[in-house]
Design an enzyme around this catalytic site. Structure first.
Site, short mmCIF file in Angstrom:
data_model
loop_
_atom_site.label_atom_id
_atom_site.label_comp_id
_atom_site.label_asym_id
_atom_site.label_seq_id
_atom_site.Cartn_x
_atom_site.Cartn_y
_atom_site.Cartn_z
CD GLU A 132 -6.47 66.06 49.94
OE1 GLU A 132 -5.73 66.79 49.25
OE2 GLU A 132 -7.38 65.36 49.46
NE ARG A 174 12.63 40.46 42.12
CZ ARG A 174 13.73 40.57 41.41
NH1 ARG A 174 14.56 41.58 41.63
NH2 ARG A 174 14.03 39.68 40.47
CG ASP A 234 16.49 41.82 38.40
OD1 ASP A 234 16.24 40.87 37.65
OD2 ASP A 234 16.17 41.86 39.60
#
Length: 249
Positions: free
Chosen positions: A116, A153, A168
């Site tokens: 939870e 990356r 990108d």
């Protein structure tokens, strides 16, 4: 970069050892370790969760195993536990810029919860909390892997081409333009003539305009936060006119 992860399911991180990150591990660019904090519980039944004080559904992770596991990480790293990240739906939303910022740290430590949620005292160990978005998963392992992959990356020599991360989507606040490879004509679908023209300035302008077009159509919210150059404003005016004509056809 050294990356530590606290998780109840270390085997879930095996896919990270493939592809680019696997190569980064082989090169020694990153050092990656997953610690099962269940190994540090003092509970004889090896339980790491308990009922919520005051009542409520689900079980909360108790603080002791995570505090003890973090102490072990500090001991293994000469008192350095790294920049500690709690993966939690209530955290700040993860994005490209956050990944780039995290890549500057020499040591990152992730707490990947389950059940939870966390006993709130665990947050005393944490430097920042990160969420992937406005939804809830069964555990923090998948978000942690996404954050690690996006962050690594940006490290030198991880990508085969050093310019890949710079090109990108989101790097310059825009979505990436459409891209093509061989053949130039596939089943009647042709690569735009400009891309095979050899004219670098025309190619640059086409890429910028189509990047703006894709952003305008798919993520207009990004444009609201971007200071557009005159060239970009002119392109955007053209795009809006062109799209209005298309909608009338």
């Amino acid at each position: 970069m050294k990356i530590d992860v606290l998780s109840l399911f270390p085997e879930m991180f095996d896919p990270l050892r493939q592809s680019m990150i696997g190569k980064a591990l082989e090169k020694g660019i990153i050092d990656f370790k997953v610690t099962n904090f269940r190994d540090y519980t003092l509970n004889k039944q090896k339980h790491v969760d308990d009922l919520v004080y005051g009542g409520g559904a689900g079980m909360l992770l108790t603080p002791q195993p995570i505090f003890s596991a973090m102490s072990a990480i500090e001991a293994d790293n000469q008192g350095d536990r790294g920049h500690v990240i709690l993966v939690d739906p209530a955290g700040k939303r993860f994005d490209h810029q956050t990944a780039q910022r995290l890549s500057k740290y020499e040591h990152l430590t992730f707490i990947s919860g389950h059940y939870e949620g966390y006993d709130n005292r665990i947050r005393q160990l944490v430097d920042e909390e990160i969420s992937l978005g406005d939804y809830v998963l069964t555990g923090g392992e998948l978000p942690t892997m996404v954050i690690i992959d996006a962050t690594v990356r940006f490290l030198d020599d991880v990508l085969g081409n050093a310019d890949s991360a710079e090109d990108d989507s989101f790097q310059n606040g825009l979505l990436e333009e459409p891209q093509y490879t061989r053949p130039a004509d596939f089943q009647g679908m042709k690569v735009p003539d400009v891309l095979i023209s050899g004219d670098h300035e025309k190619i640059r302008r086409w890429r910028l305009k189509e990047s703006l077009r894709r952003t305008y159509l798919r993520r207009p919210d990004l444009l609201a936060h971007r200071q557009l150059t005159k060239e970009e404003r002119d392109f955007l005016d053209d795009i809006k006119y062109e799209e209005s004509l298309d909608s009338k056809q």
